[in-house]
Scaffold this motif. Structure first.
Motif, mmCIF file in Angstrom:
data_model
loop_
_atom_site.group_PDB
_atom_site.id
_atom_site.type_symbol
_atom_site.label_atom_id
_atom_site.label_comp_id
_atom_site.label_asym_id
_atom_site.label_seq_id
_atom_site.Cartn_x
_atom_site.Cartn_y
_atom_site.Cartn_z
ATOM 1 N N ALA A 170 9.033 8.302 30.151
ATOM 2 C CA ALA A 170 8.823 7.027 29.467
ATOM 3 C C ALA A 170 7.856 7.272 28.318
ATOM 4 O O ALA A 170 6.893 8.050 28.455
ATOM 5 N N LEU A 171 8.108 6.623 27.174
ATOM 6 C CA LEU A 171 7.322 6.874 25.969
ATOM 7 C C LEU A 171 6.873 5.561 25.346
ATOM 8 O O LEU A 171 7.567 4.543 25.445
ATOM 9 N N SER A 172 5.727 5.615 24.669
ATOM 10 C CA SER A 172 5.096 4.392 24.171
ATOM 11 C C SER A 172 5.505 4.047 22.741
ATOM 12 O O SER A 172 4.696 3.556 21.958
ATOM 13 N N SER A 173 6.753 4.311 22.411
ATOM 14 C CA SER A 173 7.293 3.930 21.104
ATOM 15 C C SER A 173 8.796 3.785 21.224
ATOM 16 O O SER A 173 9.428 4.512 22.003
ATOM 17 N N GLN A 174 9.380 2.869 20.451
ATOM 18 C CA GLN A 174 10.829 2.733 20.447
ATOM 19 C C GLN A 174 11.480 3.928 19.770
ATOM 20 O O GLN A 174 12.665 4.206 19.965
ATOM 21 N N ASN A 175 10.708 4.664 18.960
ATOM 22 C CA ASN A 175 11.206 5.836 18.248
ATOM 23 C C ASN A 175 10.091 6.884 18.208
ATOM 24 O O ASN A 175 9.451 7.066 17.177
ATOM 25 N N PRO A 176 9.841 7.562 19.337
ATOM 26 C CA PRO A 176 8.676 8.453 19.423
ATOM 27 C C PRO A 176 8.739 9.664 18.519
ATOM 28 O O PRO A 176 7.708 10.231 18.174
ATOM 29 N N GLY A 177 9.954 10.056 18.113
ATOM 30 C CA GLY A 177 10.102 11.264 17.323
ATOM 31 C C GLY A 177 9.860 12.497 18.170
ATOM 32 O O GLY A 177 9.179 12.437 19.203
ATOM 33 N N VAL A 178 10.419 13.605 17.753
ATOM 34 C CA VAL A 178 10.169 14.875 18.440
ATOM 35 C C VAL A 178 10.184 15.997 17.413
ATOM 36 O O VAL A 178 11.051 16.040 16.533
ATOM 37 N N ILE A 179 9.195 16.859 17.483
ATOM 38 C CA ILE A 179 9.119 18.054 16.637
ATOM 39 C C ILE A 179 9.035 19.252 17.565
ATOM 40 O O ILE A 179 7.998 19.481 18.215
ATOM 41 N N THR A 180 10.135 20.007 17.685
ATOM 42 C CA THR A 180 10.132 21.218 18.495
ATOM 43 C C THR A 180 9.486 22.326 17.668
ATOM 44 O O THR A 180 9.948 22.637 16.565
ATOM 45 N N ILE A 181 8.415 22.903 18.174
ATOM 46 C CA ILE A 181 7.568 23.785 17.367
ATOM 47 C C ILE A 181 8.350 24.964 16.801
ATOM 48 O O ILE A 181 8.284 25.247 15.599
#
Length: 215
Positions: A170-181
């Motif tokens: 569960a995440l605290s944004s409707q669009n948390p984004g993800v950056i895979t290093i």
């Protein structure tokens, strides 16, 4: 005078906390209108009179994701793009499937904290604190265990068993984004200059070339 400074400090901290998450909704709901050509910070609202129950529902999270890939995991997101009714509510979730010894590679969510619950299997999880400590905080989770990853910090999960594992995040944004290093550093388009990366990682440029070729 001292009490005024204390009050100002508290107000500043409150404002900072308020700005650290998605804006609060100003109406009952704002179902995303995927057909609108207008771009805003978020998604425009569908006419409330046109909203249906299906706008607040997502089907298929019981289905296993295909983990036949290089890292041995699959994330099934339930963000505003998949569930329009999430728009403006500041929450989202995802199912993560792991093959035996599969990983969810080190990554960050620039706009959200994450709380992870293990449904099946055993996962090693962890995150790294910011500079200069770069301290690794890690733990092995079993079925039913919960772990939280603070917003913006590099974190990972790994299945440490010989059977499949499943987790719900569960995440605290409707669009948390993800950056895979690894993808961002070695798979950028165009490439980050190899001599820069070689100096950053203190390795020969040929090592960088080899890694970049994998992305």
């Amino acid at each position: 005078m001292a009490s005024q400074f204390v009050l100002l400090g508290l107000l500043a901290m409150t404002c900072s906390a308020a700005l650290a998450s998605d804006p609060s909704p100003l109406q009952d709901f704002c179902v995303a209108d995927s057909k609108s050509p207008v771009l805003v910070n978020g998604l425009l609202c569908k006419d409330p009179k046109m909203v249906q129950a299906n706008d607040f529902s997502f089907n298929g999270l019981h289905l296993a994701g295909n983990t036949s890939n290089a890292v041995g995991s699959r994330v099934t997101p339930v963000f505003a793009a998949q569930l329009p009714g999430l728009n403006s509510l500041g929450i989202a979730m995802a199912r993560i499937d792991f093959a035996p010894w599969g990983i969810n590679p080190p990554h960050i969510h620039p706009r959200a904290s994450e709380i992870l619950t293990v449904l099946e299997g055993n996962l090693q999880v962890g995150f790294v604190t910011s500079n200069p400590e770069n301290r690794l905080i890690t733990k092995v989770l079993q079925k039913g265990d919960v772990f939280v990853f603070p917003v913006g910090l590099v974190h990972f999960q790994r299945n440490i068993g010989y059977s499949n594992a499943i987790a719900i995040a569960a995440l605290s944004s409707q669009n948390p984004g993800v950056i895979t290093i690894a993808n961002a550093v070695f798979g950028s388009n165009p490439d980050i200059p190899s001599d820069l990366l070689a100096k950053a990682f203190q390795v020969d440029k040929n090592v960088i070339y080899k890694i970049q070729s994998q992305f």
